[in-house]
Write a protein that holds these residues in place. Structure first.
Motif, PDB file in Angstrom:
ATOM      1  N   ILE A  53       2.887 -10.317   4.745  1.00  0.00           N
ATOM      2  CA  ILE A  53       2.767  -8.853   4.725  1.00  0.00           C
ATOM      3  C   ILE A  53       3.844  -8.236   3.836  1.00  0.00           C
ATOM      4  N   ILE A  54       5.084  -8.750   3.974  1.00  0.00           N
ATOM      5  CA  ILE A  54       6.194  -8.208   3.156  1.00  0.00           C
ATOM      6  C   ILE A  54       5.927  -8.443   1.673  1.00  0.00           C
ATOM      7  N   LEU A  57       3.162  -6.081   0.457  1.00  0.00           N
ATOM      8  CA  LEU A  57       3.672  -4.712   0.302  1.00  0.00           C
ATOM      9  C   LEU A  57       4.566  -4.583  -0.927  1.00  0.00           C
ATOM     10  N   MET A  58       5.455  -5.575  -1.102  1.00  0.00           N
ATOM     11  CA  MET A  58       6.332  -5.536  -2.289  1.00  0.00           C
ATOM     12  C   MET A  58       5.512  -5.613  -3.575  1.00  0.00           C
ATOM     13  N   LEU A  60       2.409  -4.585  -3.987  1.00  0.00           N
ATOM     14  CA  LEU A  60       1.724  -3.302  -4.210  1.00  0.00           C
ATOM     15  C   LEU A  60       2.676  -2.253  -4.754  1.00  0.00           C
ATOM     16  N   VAL A  61       3.903  -2.204  -4.195  1.00  0.00           N
ATOM     17  CA  VAL A  61       4.902  -1.236  -4.712  1.00  0.00           C
ATOM     18  C   VAL A  61       5.222  -1.539  -6.170  1.00  0.00           C
TER      19      VAL A  61
END
Length: 579
Positions: A53-54, A57-58, A60-61
């Motif tokens: 998940i991390i 998310l990273m 996508l950012v």
């Protein structure tokens, strides 16, 4: 074996679930037991899940930041180019595009600057030629006026011809007024024996008349030799003169148009004539006045006009004159240039986006492979009837979907030349929906697919067609975000015939705000957009039109404000025996 266990030696007072694995080792007649706590088994799985998940998310950012940065870097020179183009269209040819890099945009900027220099050079030469010819015409007109005044003064002071009619005996039986100046000679008996008349030499008069005719023909030859159309009208707007170039331009013969109102050749008709007259009354002349005329066969021409008032000897306005330059071809080339610019910009964006997508897909693939490996090991260690196996299978399905999307993005991002092959039109549609499906859910849009099965094959490039459908779905999504009506996106595919030609049809229909009727004819033009500044470049539908046209198809757009828009794509079916 799964059972509760309390380790008293460690001071535990509460039981924990423990899992043991037994195996019989026959050579030693031993039973070997391996066990551990259940929570320790799942802790690594939970850590893996949190790690995935991390990382996602990273990623996508990072994608968002890089996309915004690249978008700003790519669009800044395009915006500068558009501003320079706008100033150039307004008549300011002194502007130049600032070239920062030697990439495709820089090459385009250098070419654009070179084009501006050439246009400025041609305009300057044209102004000099027009100025020179206007000066020659004014000098010839003054010379013509001087000669005309001189001849009029001669005619006014000249003695009229004397005409006399005599009978067979020499007696005068009739004479005109000029003959009154003739003196009769009589003998002492009063009989007329002769006549005396004063004769003047008319050689000078004949010479002047010849010069006047030659001057008039010379002036007419100059006007007829002009490559630009020249027209004069009286104060009522009726055509009094037009040269040969104007005849060829509007395709009317001189005798057909002389005496007709000038508004007959204007696309805007009498209103255009009134606007021109109001402009001339205010400033007496107008340069670079752009307008449209219609030829005899209905063709519309774009004209760059120089207009001025015509004054008589007493400085009284007696009519108007205009020099018409046909710039229709120039406008067509400018439109082609804009289209080429649009394709170049989009190609640069797609290349950068492709590199970005390929990099992100590669980075996502590594943790995905690790996750898949761990899942494989865990599933292998669980029995078929284990209740936790269902959760692991769900995670595996999610990982498989991520893997398919990553592989598809990697394939989509490859920069290759269009490759036409037989394909089912539903294939690029499904690929586009695979990428945009989650977006539609996030925007609360209900997707309705009406895709016919076993459709005839078409010849096409799957990546290009997928790009078209991605653009259409994105436009529909944006259109429905602005409204309050139920959001529904319906995609149809089916086969039909048009005038005996078999076609495959794809229809993308939304329930957005619709397109105003006045904009329907403009939506396929490059750089036309109704979206807010920064949200759209106006290139999407133009590129879709180019791709579909290259596939031998066409795009039809129907829209009703407040009800939605339907974009229909019609592509020819591959005929057997034909490529």
């Amino acid at each position: 074996i799964r059972y509760p266990w309390i380790n008293i030696e460690l001071g535990e007072t509460k039981s924990r679930q423990k899992i043991n694995k037994y195996i019989y080792f026959k050579p030693w007649n031993w039973i070997i037991v391996a066990g551990t706590y259940e929570e320790e088994i799942y802790s690594s799985l939970h850590e893996t899940e949190r790690f995935i998940i991390i990382v996602v998310l990273m990623g996508l950012v990072l994608v968002l930041v890089l996309t915004l940065t690249l978008s700003t870097v790519l669009t800044r020179p395009i915006k500068e180019l558009i501003e320079v183009t706008t100033r150039m269209a307004g008549g300011d040819l002194s502007e130049r595009v600032l070239v920062r890099n030697a990439d495709e945009i820089g090459v385009l900027g250098v070419s654009f600057n070179r084009m501006i220099v050439q246009v400025q050079h041609y305009t300057s030469n044209l102004e000099k030629i027009v100025s020179s010819r206007t000066k020659e015409l004014e000098e010839s007109r003054e010379k013509y006026r001087d000669i005309s005044r001189f001849l009029n003064s001669i005619l006014d002071s000249a003695t009229e011809y004397s005409i006399m009619a005599l009978d067979f005996y020499g007696r005068i039986i009739e004479f005109n007024k000029g003959a009154e100046k003739i003196t009769a000679i009589k003998d002492p008996s009063g009989k007329t024996t002769g006549f005396v008349e004063i004769v003047r030499d008319l050689t000078r008069r004949r010479t002047l008349e010849k010069e006047l005719t030659e001057t008039k023909e010379f002036l007419e030859n100059i006007l007829d030799s002009s490559v630009d159309g020249i027209v004069t009208t009286d104060l009522k707007g009726k055509i009094t003169y037009l040269n040969r170039a104007m005849e060829e331009m509007i395709k009317y013969r001189r005798e057909e148009i002389l005496g007709q109102h000038i508004s007959q050749v204007y696309v805007r008709g009498i209103q255009e004539a009134r606007d021109i007259m109001a402009l001339l009354r205010a400033d007496e002349r107008a340069e670079n006045y752009e307008m449209e005329t219609r030829t005899k066969d209905g063709e519309v021409l774009v004209i760059l006009n120089s207009l001025f008032l015509v004054r008589g000897e007493d400085d009284r306005v007696i009519g108007t004159a205009g020099i018409f330059k046909d710039i229709t071809e120039q406008k067509r080339l400018e439109a082609k240039l804009k289209s080429a610019q649009a394709r170049l910009v989009e190609a640069s964006k797609m290349r950068a986006l492709g590199e970005l997508v390929a990099g992100v897909a590669h980075e996502l693939n590594n943790p995905l492979m690790a996750s898949q490996t761990i899942l494989h090991v865990l599933l292998k260690n669980f029995s078929e009837d284990n209740p936790e196996r269902e959760r692991l299978e769900l995670i595996k399905k999610c990982n498989n979907r991520i893997e398919r999307i990553v592989e598809h993005l990697r394939g989509f991002s490859r920069q290759t030349e269009p490759e036409f092959s037989e394909l089912d039109i539903n294939y690029p549609i499904e690929n586009a929906l695979m990428i945009t499906g989650q977006q539609l859910l996030d925007h609360n849009i209900l997707l309705k697919k009406r895709l016919a099965q076993n459709l005839p094959k078409i010849m096409g490039d799957s990546n290009q067609l997928e790009q078209v459908f991605l653009n259409l779905i994105s436009n529909a999504r944006d259109a429905m975000d602005e409204g309050t009506r139920p959001k529904e996106l319906t995609i149809y595919s089916y086969s039909t015939e048009d005038e005996g030609v078999p076609l495959v049809v794809v229809s993308v229909k939304d329930t957005g705000e619709g397109i105003p009727e006045k904009n329907l004819d403009k939506v396929l033009e490059p750089f036309f957009s109704t979206k807010p500044v920064g949200k759209g470049t106006g290139l999407g539908l133009s590129l879709c039109f180019g791709i579909i046209e290259a596939h031998g198809g066409r795009i039809e757009i129907k829209s009703q404000p407040g009800k939605g828009t339907e974009v229909t794509i019609l592509l020819p079916i591959k005929q057997s025996g034909k490529e």
